[in-house]
Design a protein around this motif. Structure first.
Motif, short mmCIF file in Angstrom:
data_model
loop_
_atom_site.label_atom_id
_atom_site.label_comp_id
_atom_site.label_asym_id
_atom_site.label_seq_id
_atom_site.Cartn_x
_atom_site.Cartn_y
_atom_site.Cartn_z
N GLU A 67 3.18 11.35 2.80
CA GLU A 67 4.44 10.66 2.99
C GLU A 67 4.32 9.63 4.12
O GLU A 67 3.84 9.94 5.20
CB GLU A 67 5.55 11.66 3.31
N VAL A 68 4.76 8.42 3.83
CA VAL A 68 4.64 7.34 4.82
C VAL A 68 5.77 7.43 5.83
O VAL A 68 6.92 7.63 5.47
CB VAL A 68 4.65 5.98 4.11
N LYS A 69 5.42 7.34 7.11
CA LYS A 69 6.42 7.38 8.19
C LYS A 69 6.62 5.98 8.77
O LYS A 69 5.80 5.08 8.54
CB LYS A 69 5.93 8.29 9.32
N GLN A 70 7.67 5.84 9.54
CA GLN A 70 7.86 4.59 10.28
C GLN A 70 7.37 4.84 11.70
O GLN A 70 7.64 5.87 12.29
CB GLN A 70 9.34 4.22 10.30
N LYS A 71 6.63 3.85 12.23
CA LYS A 71 6.12 4.00 13.58
C LYS A 71 6.41 2.74 14.37
O LYS A 71 6.26 1.65 13.87
CB LYS A 71 4.61 4.26 13.54
N GLU A 72 6.83 2.92 15.64
CA GLU A 72 7.13 1.77 16.48
C GLU A 72 5.88 1.29 17.19
O GLU A 72 5.15 2.08 17.80
CB GLU A 72 8.19 2.13 17.52
N LEU A 73 5.60 -0.02 17.09
CA LEU A 73 4.47 -0.61 17.79
C LEU A 73 4.93 -1.91 18.42
O LEU A 73 5.83 -2.57 17.92
CB LEU A 73 3.34 -0.94 16.81
N LYS A 74 4.24 -2.27 19.55
CA LYS A 74 4.51 -3.59 20.13
C LYS A 74 3.68 -4.61 19.38
O LYS A 74 2.47 -4.47 19.27
CB LYS A 74 4.12 -3.59 21.62
N GLN A 75 4.35 -5.62 18.83
CA GLN A 75 3.63 -6.55 17.98
C GLN A 75 4.01 -7.99 18.25
O GLN A 75 5.06 -8.27 18.81
CB GLN A 75 3.92 -6.21 16.51
N TRP A 76 3.11 -8.89 17.80
CA TRP A 76 3.34 -10.33 17.99
C TRP A 76 4.15 -10.92 16.86
O TRP A 76 3.92 -10.62 15.69
CB TRP A 76 2.00 -11.06 18.13
N PHE A 77 5.06 -11.81 17.25
CA PHE A 77 5.90 -12.51 16.28
C PHE A 77 5.82 -14.01 16.51
O PHE A 77 5.64 -14.46 17.65
CB PHE A 77 7.37 -12.11 16.46
N LEU A 78 5.97 -14.77 15.44
CA LEU A 78 6.14 -16.22 15.57
C LEU A 78 7.60 -16.54 15.28
O LEU A 78 8.18 -16.04 14.32
CB LEU A 78 5.23 -16.98 14.61
N GLU B 177 0.82 -1.21 0.00
CA GLU B 177 0.00 0.00 0.00
C GLU B 177 0.85 1.26 0.00
O GLU B 177 0.34 2.37 -0.02
CB GLU B 177 -0.92 0.01 1.22
N VAL B 178 2.16 1.05 0.06
CA VAL B 178 3.07 2.18 -0.03
C VAL B 178 3.48 2.34 -1.49
O VAL B 178 4.12 1.46 -2.07
CB VAL B 178 4.32 1.96 0.84
N VAL B 179 3.04 3.43 -2.09
CA VAL B 179 3.34 3.65 -3.50
C VAL B 179 4.28 4.85 -3.62
O VAL B 179 3.93 5.95 -3.23
CB VAL B 179 2.04 3.91 -4.30
N ASP B 180 5.47 4.60 -4.13
CA ASP B 180 6.49 5.65 -4.25
C ASP B 180 6.70 6.39 -2.92
O ASP B 180 6.75 7.62 -2.90
CB ASP B 180 6.13 6.67 -5.35
N GLY B 181 6.74 5.66 -1.85
CA GLY B 181 6.99 6.27 -0.56
C GLY B 181 5.79 6.99 0.04
O GLY B 181 5.89 7.60 1.10
N GLY B 182 4.63 6.92 -0.64
CA GLY B 182 3.45 7.61 -0.13
C GLY B 182 2.29 6.65 0.08
O GLY B 182 2.31 5.52 -0.38
N CYS B 183 1.28 7.12 0.82
CA CYS B 183 0.09 6.32 1.07
C CYS B 183 -0.71 6.17 -0.21
O CYS B 183 -0.90 7.12 -0.96
CB CYS B 183 -0.77 7.02 2.14
N TRP B 184 -1.19 4.96 -0.47
CA TRP B 184 -1.92 4.70 -1.72
C TRP B 184 -3.22 5.46 -1.82
O TRP B 184 -3.70 5.74 -2.90
CB TRP B 184 -2.18 3.19 -1.88
N ARG B 185 -3.79 5.83 -0.64
CA ARG B 185 -5.09 6.47 -0.67
C ARG B 185 -4.97 8.00 -0.72
O ARG B 185 -5.58 8.65 -1.53
CB ARG B 185 -5.91 6.06 0.55
N CYS B 186 -4.12 8.52 0.18
CA CYS B 186 -4.06 9.99 0.26
C CYS B 186 -2.72 10.55 -0.21
O CYS B 186 -2.53 11.76 -0.23
CB CYS B 186 -4.33 10.44 1.70
#
Length: 830
Positions: A180-191, A168-177
């Motif tokens: 510019e896409v940023k990186q965000k830290e989230l706590k997430q589940w991994f296998l 959904e990242v198209v040329d570094g931007g959001c596909w809808r709007c």
RNA sequence: GGGCAAGUGGUGGAAUGGCAUACACGAAGGACUUAAAAUCCUUUGACCGUAAGGUCGUGAGGGUUCAACUCCCUCCUUGCCCACCA
């Protein structure tokens, strides 16, 4: 009687359903065969890719049924995923309503193709009966420490306030709007798939019936590399910077080292030195770049000097420490040693930033230039130079010697490096399996007890496409009691990646309604492993790797007794139109439904297999399908053949031979998935039958022009013709099942053609009394002779040398060699 | 950049050391028909030749072999997958 495909296809689809022809259960004493095609995402309409995939599978399934196997052939729907949420937003509906409607449409379209599925076993991954077991497997992994939580970056659109998938990242931007896409830290589940990396790699060796390239792709993805970790030390305080390399032979040529911008030591190294501001600014800039930008090839490699130095442990040379965007924190140690003369990326970077270079490997066969003359790095093998006591050694040998020496001195250690990362499964989405975990202020992370499964998706949710996980806004869902201390607690609001759903669905098909576990062990041990899996090459890595991982895990907890889920794999090619992949955006989609309406499912099935071998891409042509339609009509008209009984019986050896040769060819071709030539083989037999019928009428003194089919009832040797026709109907039945069933019935049979055995050929009838031998002179075709099949060499020589067409080419030249390939050709060298 | 495929008539393709172009599509001509559709028949790699027949021909070049689309080497082109992977 016209070939009314609409009526015939409807009639037999109903028959199959009512008589439960495809319902299957384990049967003692009959070999089982599990044939599986990758199940579709229910977008609503099937496309030509589905038609191709499922037709390949269906032909093989029907063939196996007729050759005496108990065949498990099933269909289901990979029903969770983002398109349902997007559709919900766009059409103001709900994901579940939309999805189930799509499934209904899709099931109907699949039924119109006449596929031989046991529909009683249909599954949809969005049913809680199914995803309950996703949650169960997750809990089993959690118990064993294979499911864990850590922080990770996601693509984040600040305008939509939502997580974005990579696509959904198209040329570094959001596909809808387009923000510019940023990186965000989230706590997430991994296998922890990395726990299985050795086995996932090692067991690839068992998969001898997988396409080689898929095995290669998996091998590369797991990415085991043997190398050395070298300990560089900071000049100031001798702190260690470990560096991983596969080319320890080039260590004497290391002229600088490069740290990833995220490398923890970077900030310490630059503290207080004049470079500090510049470096911090660079790190800031890189951190904003999405992975897509950073990994692009065409962008110049950027970097800055940190102002610090470290010591090369092999010679204590002082070398500068740099920071650059092309070094990744996730791979190796997050730091590299740079050898500009023998690594192209380092070469370009050194050139750009004017860093020193040093040759340490001398190519053996080409005189190598000096550093100044080089215009690219030399990455090949050669002899060590400028490498202290290792000078003169072949570099492959030096790799071992240097590693041993470094281990002795304690400045390095041989180590393995893997490319495979753990699998991030958290999604900030609604339409997926809820992760069965509860957060309690007192007890911490508490898994939902097994008896409380499934954790159901709440029906009433507002899907806006904004604001992160939609479940977080459903109060009734979030607020719950801690299973341990009963105090107020909160549910996890992320859902699982949909790859989980497809990682074990092949097991569920064995016992789709089982409610005491994900599957019935007894059923699974009968049906599994899948004997033949068929699907697109795009799943060569992730889906197949995850399925293999799940299988190994389920074996470890005692539920399975095999290591690999899929014995054989066929990856079918794509369907192209005008040389391009069919896609909505290109507007070159051909709707299977319109083809079925015009020519029938049997023609479509036959055409899509006839146009190309299954594993290569095929070009769609509306004109060419006319040909297969015509062919089916030609077969259909055999029903008009009615020999006069008064004519007596008789055999036609040539036709009989053709019939048996065709049985052999078609059987072998189907077994090897060479459907295109199997079909052309049947076409040849059909042509031969028409010829035989025509010839009889001429022999009988008929006007050949009157030899349209009904006039040909005077057939002289009907026995062979009838056998040939019966054979055609049987051979064509996996390809065009509706037509075959109807004809089979018309020919006087009561049961479904699937219940009749596949035809067998008589080896004695394959060989005629004579064979045509090709005569070559000096390798060039000059003549042909018809000789007895068992002719002696002397006799053959005699015939060949007295052949009128051969003589002028030999004249009186001496014969130097006389090569005989039995029953095929002779080559005379003069 | 790495890996894997593939390159054959006007088109899709067949032949995996032994007759290059099976089987189809398209095209041209013919039969049937008042006509059309459907169906059937014939021709259909290029060049030379009235013909018999001959020469060339499987991306390019070389090699191995009695014999190469097929095996080996070098190169070109296209497609797919992966990729700052140290």
């Amino acid at each position: 009687m016209d070939y009314d495909f609409k009526e015939i296809e409807g009639k037999w689809q109903k028959y199959w359903q009512e008589k439960e022809v495809f319902r299957v259960k384990p049967e003692k004493g009959i070999p089982k065969y599990y044939l599986l095609e990758m199940f579709p995402y229910p977008s609503g309409k099937i496309h030509m890719g589905h038609v191709r995939n499922y037709t390949i599978g269906d032909v093989f399934a029907r063939f196996k049924m007729m050759t005496g196997f108990c065949v498990l052939h099933t269909m289901g729907f990979d029903a969770f995923g983002q398109p349902a949420e997007n559709a919900a937003i766009k059409n103001k509906t709900k994901p579940d309503i939309w999805t189930y409607k799509c499934i209904d449409w899709m099931r109907q379209e699949l039924k119109k193709m006449g596929f031989s599925y046991d529909w009683d076993r249909e599954i949809s991954t969005c049913d809680s009966d199914y995803y309950k077991w996703n949650q169960w497997i997750f809990l089993k992994m959690f118990e064993r420490g294979l499911a864990y939580r850590k922080t990770a970056n996601v693509n984040w659109c600040p305008t939509c306030e939502t997580t974005l998938a990579n696509e959904e990242v198209v040329d570094g931007g959001c596909w809808r709007c387009h923000a510019e896409v940023k990186q965000k830290e989230l706590k997430q589940w991994f296998l922890k798939i990395t726990e299985y990396k050795e086995r996932l790699l090692e067991d690839l060796k068992q998969l001898e019936y997988w396409p080689k390239r898929v095995v290669t792709m998996q091998t590369n993805w797991i990415g085991k590399s043997q190398g050395v970790e070298i300990y560089f030390r900071l000049k100031e305080n001798h702190k260690i910077i470990p560096v991983f390399t596969t080319r320890v032979d080039t260590i004497f040529g290391a002229t600088y080292i490069v740290l990833a911008p995220e490398y923890p030591l970077v900030k310490e190294v630059i503290k207080g030195n004049p470079q500090e501001k510049k470096v911090l600014k660079f790190i800031e800039k890189v951190s904003k770049e999405s992975k897509a930008v950073r990994t692009a090839t065409d962008i110049k490699k950027e970097g800055v000097f940190t102002g610090s130095y470290c010591l090369n442990p092999v010679n204590n040379e002082e070398i500068p420490i740099w920071v650059a965007d092309y070094v990744l924190k996730e791979y190796g140690t997050g730091a590299i040693m740079a050898v500009p003369c023998h690594d192209q990326r380092d070469f370009l970077f050194a050139k750009e930033h004017n860093l020193p270079k040093k040759i340490v490997i001398q190519s053996v066969d080409s005189r190598q230039s000096t550093v100044d003359q080089m215009n690219e790095a030399y990455e090949g093998d050669g002899l060590q130079v400028n490498s202290g006591q290792f000078d003169g050694l072949a570099n492959e040998e030096a790799k071992i010697k240097i590693a041993e020496w470094m281990e002795e001195k304690g400045i390095g250690k041989r180590t393995l490096n893997w490319r495979l990362r753990d699998w991030l499964i958290s999604r900030q989405r609604y339409w997926g399996t809820p992760i069965p975990v509860i957060y309690c202020d007192k007890c911490g992370v508490v898994p939902v007890p097994e008896k409380d499964l499934p954790v159901k998706l709440p029906a009433e949710v507002e899907i806006s496409g904004r604001g992160g996980s939609p479940l977080a806004y459903v109060k009734d869902f979030v607020e719950t009691a801690c299973p341990e201390c009963k105090s107020k607690a909160r549910r996890e609001t992320d859902t699982m990646a949909t790859f989980i759903d497809s990682s074990w669905y092949f097991l569920r098909f064995c016992s789709p309604k089982f409610d005491k576990g994900p599957f019935d062990k007894k059923e699974v041990s009968y049906w599994m492993p899948v004997d033949q899996y068929i699907g697109g090459i795009e799943h060569a890595i992730l889906h197949l790797l995850y399925s293999r991982f799940f299988t190994k895990f389920l074996k470890d907890i005692g539920l399975l007794d095999f290591d690999e889920p899929f014995l054989r794999l066929l990856t079918q090619g794509m369907v192209l139109k005008d040389g391009e992949v069919m896609s909505k955006s290109k507007g070159n989609i051909v709707d299977p439904d319109s083809i079925i309406k015009k020519y029938g499912a049997d023609s479509l099935r036959l055409y899509i297999l006839f146009a190309a071998p299954p594993e290569v891409e095929m070009e769609w042509s509306e004109e060419a399908i006319e040909g297969t339609f015509r062919f089916l009509k030609r077969v259909w008209r055999f029903l008009e053949y009615q020999p006069k009984t008064t004519q007596g019986k008789g055999k036609e050896p040539a036709l009989e031979r053709k019939t048996h040769r065709t049985i052999k060819k078609v059987t072998e071709d189907i077994e090897n998935f060479k459907f295109n030539t199997a079909i052309s083989g049947i076409m040849e037999l059909v042509n031969e039958i028409y010829l035989a019928i025509g010839h009889r009428s001429q022999d009988a003194g008929q006007n050949p022009e009157a030899c349209s089919m009904p006039a040909c009832r005077i057939g002289g040797q009907p026995e062979s013709i009838e056998e040939a026709i019966r054979t055609v109907v049987l051979l064509v039945s996996p390809f065009a099942p509706h037509l075959a069933e109807e004809m089979w019935q018309e020919l006087g049979n009561q049961e479904s053609i699937l219940r009749s055995p596949w035809p067998k050929y008589d080896t004695a009838l394959l060989q005629g009394e004579t064979v045509t031998m090709v005569i070559q002179i000096n390798g060039k075709l000059r003549s042909k002779v018809e000789v007895a099949a068992d002719i002696s060499e002397t006799k053959l020589k005699e015939i060949v040398l007295s052949d009128e067409k051969t003589k002028p080419w030999i004249k009186d030249k001496p014969i130097r060699n006389f090569i005989i390939v039995p029953q095929k050709l002779v080559n005379i060298v003069v």
